[in-house]
Design a protein around this motif. Structure first.
Motif, PDB file in Angstrom:
ATOM      1  N   GLN A   1       0.813  -1.228   0.000  1.00 26.14           N
ATOM      2  CA  GLN A   1       0.000   0.000   0.000  1.00 26.14           C
ATOM      3  C   GLN A   1       0.844   1.275   0.000  1.00 26.14           C
ATOM      4  OE1 GLN A   1      -3.475  -0.223  -0.017  1.00 26.14           O
ATOM      5  NE2 GLN A   1      -3.094  -2.406  -0.268  1.00 26.14           N
TER       6      GLN A   1
ATOM      7  N   ARG B   1       3.132  10.106   3.802  1.00 22.44           N
ATOM      8  CA  ARG B   1       4.255   9.279   4.250  1.00 22.44           C
ATOM      9  C   ARG B   1       4.935   9.883   5.465  1.00 22.44           C
ATOM     10  NH1 ARG B   1       7.404   6.474  -0.761  1.00 22.44           N
ATOM     11  NH2 ARG B   1       9.129   6.431   0.698  1.00 22.44           N
TER      12      ARG B   1
ATOM     13  N   ARG C   1       2.855   2.456  -2.011  1.00 21.95           N
ATOM     14  CA  ARG C   1       2.894   3.147  -3.299  1.00 21.95           C
ATOM     15  C   ARG C   1       1.802   4.202  -3.441  1.00 21.95           C
ATOM     16  NH1 ARG C   1      -0.872   0.051  -6.622  1.00 21.95           N
ATOM     17  NH2 ARG C   1      -1.603  -1.690  -5.352  1.00 21.95           N
ATOM     18  N   ARG C   2       0.716   4.047  -2.666  1.00 25.83           N
ATOM     19  CA  ARG C   2      -0.395   4.997  -2.783  1.00 25.83           C
ATOM     20  C   ARG C   2      -0.180   6.255  -1.954  1.00 25.83           C
ATOM     21  NH1 ARG C   2      -4.936   0.938  -2.387  1.00 25.83           N
ATOM     22  NH2 ARG C   2      -4.928   0.079  -4.472  1.00 25.83           N
TER      23      ARG C   2
ATOM     24  N   ALA D   1      -9.724   9.764  -4.145  1.00 30.36           N
ATOM     25  CA  ALA D   1     -10.207   9.077  -2.947  1.00 30.36           C
ATOM     26  C   ALA D   1      -9.405   9.483  -1.712  1.00 30.36           C
ATOM     27  CB  ALA D   1     -10.134   7.568  -3.142  1.00 30.36           C
TER      28      ALA D   1
ATOM     29  N   GLU E   1      -9.605  16.724 -17.884  1.00 29.18           N
ATOM     30  CA  GLU E   1      -9.098  15.348 -17.743  1.00 29.18           C
ATOM     31  C   GLU E   1      -9.946  14.583 -16.726  1.00 29.18           C
ATOM     32  OE1 GLU E   1      -6.038  13.794 -18.741  1.00 29.18           O
ATOM     33  OE2 GLU E   1      -5.723  15.389 -20.219  1.00 29.18           O
ATOM     34  N   ASP E   2      -9.998  13.259 -16.888  1.00 31.35           N
ATOM     35  CA  ASP E   2     -10.614  12.447 -15.840  1.00 31.35           C
ATOM     36  C   ASP E   2      -9.700  12.460 -14.625  1.00 31.35           C
ATOM     37  OD1 ASP E   2     -12.940  11.615 -17.136  1.00 31.35           O
ATOM     38  OD2 ASP E   2     -11.800  10.133 -18.295  1.00 31.35           O
ATOM     39  N   LEU E   3     -10.304  12.533 -13.436  1.00 31.13           N
ATOM     40  CA  LEU E   3      -9.488  12.562 -12.219  1.00 31.13           C
ATOM     41  C   LEU E   3      -9.026  11.165 -11.844  1.00 31.13           C
ATOM     42  CD1 LEU E   3     -11.523  15.048  -9.991  1.00 31.13           C
ATOM     43  CD2 LEU E   3      -9.596  15.517 -11.505  1.00 31.13           C
ATOM     44  N   SER E   4      -7.816  11.070 -11.309  1.00 27.59           N
ATOM     45  CA  SER E   4      -7.310   9.784 -10.833  1.00 27.59           C
ATOM     46  C   SER E   4      -8.134   9.323  -9.636  1.00 27.59           C
ATOM     47  CB  SER E   4      -5.847   9.929 -10.422  1.00 27.59           C
ATOM     48  OG  SER E   4      -5.542   8.985  -9.414  1.00 27.59           O
ATOM     49  N   PRO E   5      -8.763   8.149  -9.736  1.00 29.47           N
ATOM     50  CA  PRO E   5      -9.595   7.671  -8.619  1.00 29.47           C
ATOM     51  C   PRO E   5      -8.805   7.558  -7.315  1.00 29.47           C
ATOM     52  CG  PRO E   5      -9.915   6.293 -10.565  1.00 29.47           C
ATOM     53  CD  PRO E   5      -8.764   7.186 -10.865  1.00 29.47           C
ATOM     54  N   THR E   6      -7.562   7.075  -7.405  1.00 26.37           N
ATOM     55  CA  THR E   6      -6.760   6.919  -6.181  1.00 26.37           C
ATOM     56  C   THR E   6      -6.502   8.268  -5.536  1.00 26.37           C
ATOM     57  OG1 THR E   6      -5.597   5.222  -7.424  1.00 26.37           O
ATOM     58  CG2 THR E   6      -4.726   5.769  -5.267  1.00 26.37           C
TER      59      THR E   6
END
Lengths: 83, 245
Positions: free
Chosen positions: B47, B56, B49-50, B105, B97-102
């Motif tokens: 996880q 962090r 990476r998110r 969220a 642009e479409d937004l990145s779901p990650t």
């Protein structure tokens, strides 16, 4: 076909920031989600968006077929080629 | 009003250990210009990476002995939140642009405290605070109230990064800073530092001059802490000083 495969694997690694994974680690016919590569539902959304942008294909959000298409690299390649 | 610090974990533009923080607080060294991002050791590897740099650092500071498994209430304070992420989303949105779901969220102000809760299986309530320039102090007051009300320890985490260039006209360059404290309303043998906090008797009606160059109160606080200064820490409406145990 080999081209799409390589692009797809690079796209998965890049989009999902899979730092420790190389294209060879992604097995063509193994599941991407859950057991295999261990991706989850947020990854699915993220990947769907990236595939849509890169290959200009339409993905239906709530279809059982979409689940099938996203099962493995092989399935995704088939899906992209058909569209 | 008294508040007691039982554990402390600071990350200041890459400085993370008490020896370097002492040297910085005493003016012997400057803060580093660049830094490597910490990896919160308890966080699931798959996880990591998110996590944004902001998350962090905050999750790293919350990593203190016996704290991860204690299911304590958490007060998370940040003036700007994860502003770099917000700017990216706003730009994508503006250009159609479409937004990145990650990214989307995890873009809410309480995302980081939520990630902490999930990673440590902590289902206790968390509170998030954003209170302009006074965020660090207001968060501390919230923590004090919760300590006093429930007679238990609470976790307090304050984190802010330098603002992205798009916001530079409002704020001068500041170091990335994060401080996590384990706080209690009662003194114990664990106590490292006590905080004396009192409202100023005469509230200033003067409109404070908007200065871009003020040192954020959190950085003042960290400096006082590591050079063991008992002088008052300047902050609007409150007088704050530290005692060392």
């Amino acid at each position: 076909m080999a081209d799409i495969k390589a692009t797809l694997k690079a796209l998965i690694i890049d989009t999902l920031d899979l730092e420790d994974i190389s294209p060879e680690d992604i097995i063509d016919n193994e599941p991407l989600f859950g057991d295999g590569l261990g991706l989850d539902s947020i990854d699915a959304l993220e990947l769907g968006l990236a595939i849509k942008k890169t290959f200009d294909v339409k993905i239906e959000a709530n279809s059982e077929k979409t689940k099938e298409h996203f099962y493995s690299i092989d399935n995704l390649v088939k899906f992209i080629e058909q569209n | 009003m008294k508040l007691y610090i039982n554990k402390i974990h600071v990350w200041l533009n890459g400085l993370n250990d008490s020896t370097s923080l002492n040297s910085w607080a005493n003016g012997d060294i400057e803060l580093p210009n660049t830094y490597a991002l910490p990896k919160p050791a308890y966080y699931p590897k798959t996880q990591l990476r998110r996590l944004s740099p902001f998350s962090r650092v905050a999750l790293h500071c919350l990593d203190m002995p016996q704290v991860l498994t204690a299911s304590l209430p958490l007060i998370f304070a940040s003036r700007h939140g994860d502003l770099a992420k917000t700017v990216k989303l706003i730009k994508d949105s503006a250009s159609g642009e479409d937004l990145s779901p990650t990214q989307f969220a995890l873009s809410v102000h309480n995302a980081t405290s939520g990630l902490f809760g999930i990673a440590t299986k902590n289902t206790t309530a968390t509170t998030t605070i954003s209170a302009s320039k006074n965020t660090f102090i207001e968060g501390l007051i919230e923590a004090l109230m919760q300590c006093q009300k429930n007679h238990e320890e609470v976790l307090y985490c304050y984190c802010d990064f330098d603002v992205p260039d798009e916001y530079r006209q409002y704020e001068e360059k500041q170091p990335a800073r994060c401080i996590a404290l384990l706080l209690s309303a009662v003194k114990s043998k664990e106590t490292l530092v006590s905080i004396d906090l009192s409202p100023n008797s005469t509230l200033s009606n003067k409109k404070s001059v908007q200065s871009k160059q003020e040192t954020p109160p959190c950085i003042d606080f960290i400096r006082h802490m590591y050079c063991q200064s008992q002088e008052n820490i300047a902050c609007k409406n409150y007088t704050l000083s530290l005692g060392f145990h």
